[in-house]
Design an enzyme around this catalytic site. Structure first.
Site, short mmCIF file in Angstrom:
data_model
loop_
_atom_site.label_atom_id
_atom_site.label_comp_id
_atom_site.label_asym_id
_atom_site.label_seq_id
_atom_site.Cartn_x
_atom_site.Cartn_y
_atom_site.Cartn_z
N ASP A 30 0.83 -1.21 0.00
CA ASP A 30 0.00 0.00 0.00
C ASP A 30 0.86 1.26 0.00
OD1 ASP A 30 -2.01 -1.84 0.33
OD2 ASP A 30 -2.88 -0.90 2.11
N ASP A 31 0.28 2.34 -0.52
CA ASP A 31 0.77 3.72 -0.36
C ASP A 31 1.87 4.13 -1.32
OD1 ASP A 31 -1.02 3.69 1.71
OD2 ASP A 31 0.47 3.83 3.31
N HIS A 49 -5.78 2.39 -4.29
CA HIS A 49 -5.83 2.58 -2.84
C HIS A 49 -6.57 3.88 -2.55
CE1 HIS A 49 -5.01 1.84 1.25
NE2 HIS A 49 -3.99 2.67 1.39
N HIS A 80 -5.33 9.93 0.18
CA HIS A 80 -5.08 9.30 1.49
C HIS A 80 -5.50 10.21 2.64
CE1 HIS A 80 -3.46 6.15 4.05
NE2 HIS A 80 -3.14 5.47 2.96
N HIS A 136 3.81 -2.17 3.15
CA HIS A 136 3.77 -0.80 2.64
C HIS A 136 5.06 -0.45 1.89
CE1 HIS A 136 0.71 -0.84 5.79
NE2 HIS A 136 0.15 0.17 5.15
#
Length: 303
Positions: A106-107, A157, A161, A263
């Site tokens: 993720d990210d 995702h 964010h 991540h």
């Protein structure tokens, strides 16, 4: 008011309170019963401990969530008409004897960490899944394309964010989702079909809208994936590579099929350091590795 009248008022109040509590208890029991039956039925895709991987139909889950949504303004259903994918909601039955690990990141993309992770995956000849955020610099666009060209799955995702913003309403979430999805399509030519909610499908930020939001995303054909194992690297505060390794390896020990949360965003350099040892140890346990797609039996957090 006389003492006798006061006693009558108190009696009536007590009786009325008891009746209301009784009714509420019955309503709660009925709702709990129906929800329990639904959650235990073959129509819900939530990975339980026994990891039942029968073919299941998500359309029932969509109907369940839609029944639970408010009946107010649902104009968001007409927004972003391009945000639809074809999906039969039927999933491949896995072989219980086969141990499969789905590494997910993720990210990213991050110029340093994502590139290192891609190098390692290439070295071990395995594929993974990248749930990406929005970046429009040259280095990031090259990484989006590299993810795709090297056979990994690129998935949504979030663009920003920003939990407060994206979970403020269903419309706000769709706006954010549309931005990153459109960017992935423009840069790579690939339309993402799976996604991961920031913070997971049920969290403190989306608790008021998560049923409504889930129903809408599933209605549009998108499948989301939570995780069964976490590397514990979500916080940007220092987490040692050895700790990440142990979190993943020990988490996968009891599983024949694991979706692992890691991540690759800025600051997560120990994740890249941990990855070779994670792969080696899981291979020694008999795991193979694969990338997620919308034919893989999803992992949903409980509701």
């Amino acid at each position: 008011m006389s003492i006798k009248q006061w006693k009558q008022v108190i009696t009536i109040t007590v009786v009325a309170t008891i009746i209301i509590l009784f009714i509420l208890t019955i309503v709660f029991a009925i709702r709990s019963y129906h929800l329990k039956n639904f959650m235990e039925s073959d129509n819900v895709i939530i990975m339980s401990e026994d990891r039942d991987s029968r073919h299941q139909d998500l359309k029932e889950l969509v109907r369940y969530f839609e029944k639970a949504t408010p009946k107010g303004n649902l104009s968001y259903k007409q927004q972003y008409p391009a945000l639809y994918v074809e999906n039969t909601y039927r999933f491949i039955k896995s072989n219980d004897k086969e141990k499969v690990c789905y590494l997910t990141f993720d990210d990213g993309p991050d110029a340093e960490n994502t590139a290192k992770i891609l190098d390692i995956l290439q070295q071990f000849d395995i594929h993974a899944t990248f749930f990406v955020v929005y970046k429009d610099d040259e280095a990031s666009n090259l990484l989006y394309n590299r993810i795709v060209k090297e056979g990994h799955t690129i998935a949504v995702h979030t663009a920003s964010h920003d939990y407060d913003e994206i979970y403020s309403s269903v419309s706000a979430y769709l706006k954010d989702f549309s931005k990153i999805s459109s960017h992935i399509i423009e840069v790579t030519g690939i339309k993402p079909e799976i996604f991961r909610f920031p913070g997971g499908s049920v969290n403190a930020y989306n608790i008021k809208i998560h049923k409504e939001l889930t129903a809408e995303m599933l209605r549009r054909g998108y499948v989301y994936y939570d995780w069964t194992v976490s590397g514990g690297d979500a916080a940007k505060a220092y987490v040692s590579s050895s700790e990440i390794v142990e979190n993943v390896v020990s988490g996968c020990e009891e599983e024949s099929e694991s979706i692992v949360l890691l991540h690759d965003g800025a600051g997560h350099y120990t994740t890249a350091e941990a990855l070779p040892e994670i792969i080696r140890r899981l291979k020694n346990q008999g795991f193979s590795f694969a990338a997620l797609d919308n034919s893989v039996n999803p992992c949903f957090f409980g509701y």
